[in-house]
Design an enzyme around this catalytic site. Structure first.
Site, mmCIF file in Angstrom:
data_model
loop_
_atom_site.group_PDB
_atom_site.id
_atom_site.type_symbol
_atom_site.label_atom_id
_atom_site.label_comp_id
_atom_site.label_asym_id
_atom_site.label_seq_id
_atom_site.Cartn_x
_atom_site.Cartn_y
_atom_site.Cartn_z
ATOM 1 N N ASP A 1 0.807 -1.220 0.000
ATOM 2 C CA ASP A 1 0.000 0.000 0.000
ATOM 3 C C ASP A 1 0.837 1.266 0.000
ATOM 4 O O ASP A 1 0.439 2.282 -0.561
ATOM 5 C CB ASP A 1 -1.012 0.009 1.142
ATOM 6 C CG ASP A 1 -0.433 -0.332 2.499
ATOM 7 O OD1 ASP A 1 0.810 -0.452 2.616
ATOM 8 O OD2 ASP A 1 -1.209 -0.486 3.453
ATOM 9 N N ASP B 1 3.326 0.722 13.194
ATOM 10 C CA ASP B 1 2.585 -0.547 13.204
ATOM 11 C C ASP B 1 3.216 -1.669 14.016
ATOM 12 O O ASP B 1 2.514 -2.392 14.705
ATOM 13 C CB ASP B 1 2.352 -1.068 11.781
ATOM 14 C CG ASP B 1 1.335 -0.242 11.032
ATOM 15 O OD1 ASP B 1 0.677 0.596 11.659
ATOM 16 O OD2 ASP B 1 1.204 -0.425 9.823
#
Length: 882
Positions: A70, A480
């Protein structure tokens, strides 16, 4: 667990990137002549670390596959090494958004051709339009065609697709589904030019959240996939039948039977859901569709699987479970090209207790699952998982059943069976690519083995970097997955930071003169936002938050580790002595300031906010605004104090519509001088001085001489050398940079989706410092630091007591009580019987005379005694034991 990925990227971009990538740049200052150096670039291995929403196999050439990420570019599978090769590292600073890949297509007629639709955001976060990149050499080099609209590789719905497709019969024809109401687009010249398919009847209408004023969640997700029925064409002639998926719950599937001249809504189709995928099995004449009530990749509460018979127009609900029993949507979808009738799907949004894989060998009439409950909460798995190559995928968790660790996955929107090998399957998750090479064991009642198939694919967003003068060469702060302590850059660390495990680490620092003391801050849904380590980041313990903290912000450790200053989000700047059991508000400095420490004076700290530099000389209790002027007025600034020199500060940052560049202070921030030969700079870091130089090497991500790149200076910024090249740019590199204090020329570069990149100069043979063969005396201190039933932890310090430096070392000893080493750090070890051999890793080979090197390990002890070794040998020399 991976829901924070969008926040990581967004905050990084909003905080510092948009100011550095405006539509028009300010006029350059006098351009400096820049030299160039040849560097070797690699990743500090993490393996994965982000969402992989798409995997594409070529249908006519075996072992040719691509993966899209992404925000981190695209990759090609290398079968000989079972690794992925990055393909978009050439994307530069000004085009940073083109590292987000919304779709990828491999040409089945000419397998050398591959296409990528690129662009990260459709709203204002990305100032540039999307593009279609085309390659005739499998992604080694690219040509680009700009589009008149934006694409969203990191937008909601990015796991649907593929939006880009090549006609399997006439490969000069391509289709692209656009978001934002821009419709369906077509190229008839192999992607060189594009035009909108004017008569396509539906541009989509689904948005995740219409009330989102940022434009992120309120964008129309548009046209989401294109699928050709290759059986309706012949070689050289355009395929007649084309299916298109639209983000519209009532009108999700359209078809053309005249090569795109006209389009109709497919009659009888189900409504109320979004069609995430449409996969055609031309041999059986079935179009399979995976539906969800949401666009993904995080959301989805209901879903269905449907089969459409292309010859009869019959729709059949082939869902493996009743609608009432779904709490997830379906997305991952694939068929076995070697075994028609075999189809698989994923429950992509089943976060707890795990994702689910479904498999049918009779075209969806019956299904089996990757795991089933035996007697709740106990599970029976058809698979085994081996994450030994990426052990951090367990997250250090010990969950209660029915949850297991490692998880089978989450955000599992990419799922592909190798079209040439029924036994091989790959699927993407929010953190890695998993795969198996014995998938057909599923059908025979045996277990298949799932392993990470992700080596070479590095997809972390990097917020901060630190390279201490001793201990591990690299500490990272990542989005993350928190961050890692790398003791060997070529190996995947065993675990990310834990105790606590931040979803995102925003800042990391160490005490310059006591580098075993490390602090990090970050984001966590519930729990503390600060953690400390007293062993160079190997182990951690949580601190206590002051009231009001929402996010990590920045943190600074005193030079001697005696105190800390923290600027969290949600409250003002705070200071503490010791390890943060209590905090006091710092006076004289505004909330949100970036904070750093002087690297010599333990009571001096610095801050910056909105054009003003702040100084504290009382350990962070009070700050005073500096009279320094001319600094950037915004907050896109990063600064550091030079190790070994009190009050020596370098500051980088700014914006194109104001002050922008690199500044230097030698009086503790009382005044700054702007370097006239640096037009723009966004990071600053220090590394080992060049041979013959007395001042440390400077590194920056900057614009010098009209060129954007990674630059090095060995003469205090008087001259600059560009050390990257056009093939190695990695999009946006504005978050952090640091040199290595132990290896001249080595630099660690942050990226926003390509992980931690490090480079070694060719000037010194790849970044190693040649030194004499080890001679002279040695001394060893062996200390058991922790002990428990059946196990222990020990630290070893090896001192060079001779007069010459070592270029490498190997230390040997024997255990007396049957002890076994189970894990080690800062060393490579082997054990044969009682004999243990520990040797240097690459970064700690050099040990100067009078200096020492430390390493540690955990081990098992079989009996009640754990006698310390009494004799150590360095090669053939016996060391003194202290």
């Amino acid at each position: 667990m991976r829901r924070t990925r969008i926040l990581t990227a967004t905050l990084a971009l909003a905080a510092g990137l948009l100011a550095g990538t405006p539509p028009a740049l300010a006029a350059d200052s006098a351009r400096a002549a820049i030299a160039a150096d040849t560097y070797t670039w690699k990743n500090a291995r993490i393996d994965g670390g982000g969402f992989v929403p798409g995997i594409v196999f070529n249908r006519t050439e075996k072992n040719l596959a691509y993966a899209r990420t992404d925000i981190g570019g695209a990759y090609r599978w290398q079968e000989s090494t079972k690794t992925w090769t990055p393909l978009l590292d050439s994307v530069g600073w000004d085009d940073w958004g083109h590292t987000g890949v919304v779709s990828i297509a491999s040409d089945s007629v000419d397998p050398n051709r591959v296409y990528a639709a690129v662009g990260t955001y459709t709203n204002g976060w990305d100032p540039k339009n999307g593009a279609v990149m085309r390659s005739s050499n499998r992604g080694t080099s690219w040509q680009k065609t700009g589009l008149p609209f934006k694409l969203g590789g990191n937008m909601p719905g990015r796991g649907m697709g593929e939006r880009l497709a090549v006609d399997p019969n006439r490969n000069s024809v391509l289709y692209l589904g656009a978001p934002s109401g821009k419709g369906l687009w077509r190229s008839t010249d192999s992607g060189v030019t594009w035009s909108q398919v004017a008569n396509f009847p539906n541009v989509g209408n689904y948005v995740q959240d219409p009330s989102d004023t940022s434009g992120y969640a309120s964008d129309n997700q548009g046209i989401v996939w294109v699928t050709f029925d290759e059986s309706t064409g012949t070689s050289g002639d355009a395929t007649k039948t084309i299916y298109v998926g639209v983000a519209d719950k009532d009108n999700a599937v359209y078809r053309s039977t005249d090569a795109g001249a006209t389009w109709q809504r497919v009659a009888g189709q189900p409504t109320g859901y979004l069609a995430h995928k449409g996969v055609l099995d031309a041999e059986n004449g079935y179009l399979y569709l995976a539906y969800s009530d949401k666009g993904g990749p995080y959301d989805g509460g209901k879903g269905r699987l449907w089969r459409y018979a292309t010859a009869t127009g019959t729709w059949t609900d082939i869902s493996p479970v009743a609608e009432a029993d779904t709490y997830y949507g379906f997305s991952g979808l694939t068929v076995d090209r070697q075994r028609p009738g075999t189809v698989m799907a994923t429950a992509y949004s089943s976060w707890w207790p795990d994702t689910q894989l479904f498999r049918s060998t009779d075209s969806g009439a019956t299904w089996t699952k990757a795991w089933d409950y035996t007697s709740y909460p106990d599970r029976s798995n058809r698979y085994t998982m081996d994450v030994s190559s990426s052990p951090w995928l367990t997250w250090g968790a010990n969950p209660s059943p029915p949850e297991q660790t490692p998880k089978l996955g989450w955000m599992t929107e990419a799922l592909e069976i190798d079209p040439f090998d029924s036994g091989r399957m790959m699927y993407g998750t929010g953190a890695t690519i998993y795969g198996t090479e014995n998938l057909t064991n599923w059908d025979s009642g045996g277990q298949f083995t799932i392993r990470p198939m992700v080596q070479g694919l590095e997809e972390t967003a990097v917020n901060d970097l630190a390279s201490p003068p001793s201990g591990a060469p690299l500490l990272s702060a990542l989005g993350d997955i928190g961050g890692f302590r790398h003791t060997d850059l070529t190996k995947v660390p065993s675990m990310m930071y834990t105790s606590p495990n931040f979803t995102t680490t925003t800042s990391v620092d160490f005490a310059e003169s006591a580098p075993n003391t490390v602090v990090r801050v970050g984001n966590l849904d519930s729990g503390p936002h600060i953690a400390f380590s007293t062993d160079n980041g190997a182990n951690w313990f949580a601190g206590t938050d002051p009231s009001g903290v929402r996010e990590g912000g920045t943190v600074a450790a005193a030079a001697d580790g005696s105190r800390f200053v923290w600027s969290p989000v949600g409250t003002g700047v705070q200071y503490t002595t010791g390890f943060g059991n209590s905090w006091s508000a710092s006076a004289g400095i505004p909330a949100g300031a970036v904070v750093e420490s002087d690297r010599v004076d333990a009571r001096t700290f610095y801050g910056f906010k909105s054009g003003t530099f702040y100084v504290s000389t009382d350990g962070g209790a009070t700050f005073t605004a500096s009279a320094a002027s001319g600094l950037p007025s915004g907050d896109s600034v990063r600064f550091k104090a030079l190790p070994g020199a009190k009050g020596d500060i370098w500051l980088a940052g700014g914006a194109a519509d104001g002050a922008y560049g690199l500044w230097h202070s030698t009086d503790g921030g009382a005044s700054f001088t702007k370097l006239s030969n640096v037009e723009q700079a966004d990071t600053i870091g220090f590394g080992k001085a060049a041979p013959g130089a007395s001042y440390q090497t400077l590194y920056t991500s900057a614009k010098v001489g009209g060129v954007r790149g990674i630059f090095r200076s060995t003469d205090r910024g008087a001259t600059w050398t560009r050390i990257n090249d056009d093939a190695h740019q990695w999009g946006w590199t504005g978050a952090a940079i640091t040199g290595d204090p132990r290896v001249y020329g080595r630099v660690y570069v942050s990226t926003n989706g390509r992980g931690v990149v490090y480079g070694d100069t060719s000037d010194t043979g790849g970044g190693t410092d040649p030194t004499p063969t080890p001679t002279g005396g040695c001394a060893v201190t062996y200390k058991v630091t922790n002990q428990w039933s059946g196990g222990f932890q020990a630290d070893v310090q090896l001192a060079n007591t001779g007069t010459g430096a070592w270029s490498g070392w190997t230390l040997g000893w024997s255990f007396a009580d049957g002890q076994r080493v189970t894990q080690a750090w800062n060393t490579e070890y082997t054990q044969s019987g009682a004999a243990v051999t520990a040797k240097n890793v690459g970064w700690n080979a050099h040990v100067a005379a009078g200096s020492s090197v430390s390493f540690g390990f955990t081990g098992t002890s079989s009996g009640t005694t754990n006698t310390k070794p009494t004799s150590f040998k360095l090669g053939d020399r016996t060391c003194a034991v202290t």
